[in-house]
Design a protein around this motif. Sequence first.
Motif, PDB file in Angstrom:
ATOM      1  N   ILE A   1       0.864  -1.178   0.000  1.00 27.10           N
ATOM      2  CA  ILE A   1       0.000   0.000   0.000  1.00 27.10           C
ATOM      3  C   ILE A   1       0.897   1.223   0.000  1.00 27.10           C
ATOM      4  N   VAL A   2       0.654   2.108  -0.953  1.00 24.38           N
ATOM      5  CA  VAL A   2       1.406   3.349  -1.062  1.00 24.38           C
ATOM      6  C   VAL A   2       0.442   4.480  -0.718  1.00 24.38           C
ATOM      7  N   TYR A   3       0.878   5.385   0.128  1.00 30.29           N
ATOM      8  CA  TYR A   3       0.043   6.511   0.541  1.00 30.29           C
ATOM      9  C   TYR A   3       0.491   7.771  -0.182  1.00 30.29           C
ATOM     10  N   SER A   4      -0.491   8.534  -0.651  1.00 26.14           N
ATOM     11  CA  SER A   4      -0.208   9.792  -1.324  1.00 26.14           C
ATOM     12  C   SER A   4      -0.900  10.920  -0.578  1.00 26.14           C
ATOM     13  N   PRO A   5      -0.286  12.098  -0.556  1.00 31.19           N
ATOM     14  CA  PRO A   5      -0.909  13.226   0.140  1.00 31.19           C
ATOM     15  C   PRO A   5      -2.108  13.764  -0.633  1.00 31.19           C
ATOM     16  N   THR A   6      -3.082  14.277   0.090  1.00 31.44           N
ATOM     17  CA  THR A   6      -4.236  14.937  -0.531  1.00 31.44           C
ATOM     18  C   THR A   6      -3.957  16.443  -0.580  1.00 31.44           C
ATOM     19  N   ASP A   7      -4.902  17.185  -1.127  1.00 37.81           N
ATOM     20  CA  ASP A   7      -4.747  18.645  -1.177  1.00 37.81           C
ATOM     21  C   ASP A   7      -4.740  19.269   0.223  1.00 37.81           C
ATOM     22  N   LEU A   8      -5.286  18.556   1.204  1.00 31.85           N
ATOM     23  CA  LEU A   8      -5.308  19.065   2.572  1.00 31.85           C
ATOM     24  C   LEU A   8      -3.958  18.901   3.275  1.00 31.85           C
ATOM     25  N   ALA A   9      -3.095  18.075   2.718  1.00 33.07           N
ATOM     26  CA  ALA A   9      -1.841  17.741   3.395  1.00 33.07           C
ATOM     27  C   ALA A   9      -0.876  18.927   3.471  1.00 33.07           C
ATOM     28  N   ALA A  10      -0.728  19.666   2.389  1.00 30.05           N
ATOM     29  CA  ALA A  10       0.267  20.755   2.376  1.00 30.05           C
ATOM     30  C   ALA A  10      -0.008  21.799   3.461  1.00 30.05           C
ATOM     31  N   PRO A  11      -1.248  22.301   3.590  1.00 36.57           N
ATOM     32  CA  PRO A  11      -1.487  23.262   4.681  1.00 36.57           C
ATOM     33  C   PRO A  11      -1.290  22.645   6.065  1.00 36.57           C
ATOM     34  N   ALA A  12      -1.602  21.364   6.209  1.00 35.17           N
ATOM     35  CA  ALA A  12      -1.419  20.691   7.499  1.00 35.17           C
ATOM     36  C   ALA A  12       0.062  20.578   7.839  1.00 35.17           C
ATOM     37  N   VAL A  13       0.895  20.299   6.838  1.00 32.20           N
ATOM     38  CA  VAL A  13       2.347  20.211   7.072  1.00 32.20           C
ATOM     39  C   VAL A  13       2.889  21.578   7.478  1.00 32.20           C
ATOM     40  N   ILE A  14       2.436  22.623   6.816  1.00 28.44           N
ATOM     41  CA  ILE A  14       2.897  23.978   7.151  1.00 28.44           C
ATOM     42  C   ILE A  14       2.500  24.329   8.586  1.00 28.44           C
TER      43      ILE A  14
END
Length: 132
Positions: A24-37
């Motif tokens: 299983i490979v996980y990919s970030p969603t569009d919500l991930a970038a603001p959450a990382v910041i």
Amino acid sequence: MLRGLHEDGLIVPKSVDESNSARIVYSPTDLAAPAVIAWMDSPLPLGGGQLQLQARMVVARPEDLPRLLVALNGYERDLFAKRAKIEAEMPARQPLRSAMMFLVREAPIQRINGELLWVDLSRKTIRDLMVS
């Protein structure tokens, strides 16, 4: 942790079949970038600051390098304050018992000094990366 990230909508799983072994490979969603910041900008915890810094370093992107410097500076301030508190409580070296207590209390100061060296090395490396 992955389940929590998935439930929060930050990653999506995808099954991949490689050489007869399902992964299983996980990919970030569009919500991930603001959450990382937001995570990168959040204060470091008092107890596990170095581990949090290392976790942030592992996922850092070039645009996160200034955030890492801010986190390193805060961590360094915390280390200096912690060391000063320990040093203020240390007894004067005199007879055997006092000398041994001095050594016992010196141990965390030496650990902090090692972490401060790591902070300096990290800051230098990040600044070098920002220039290149």
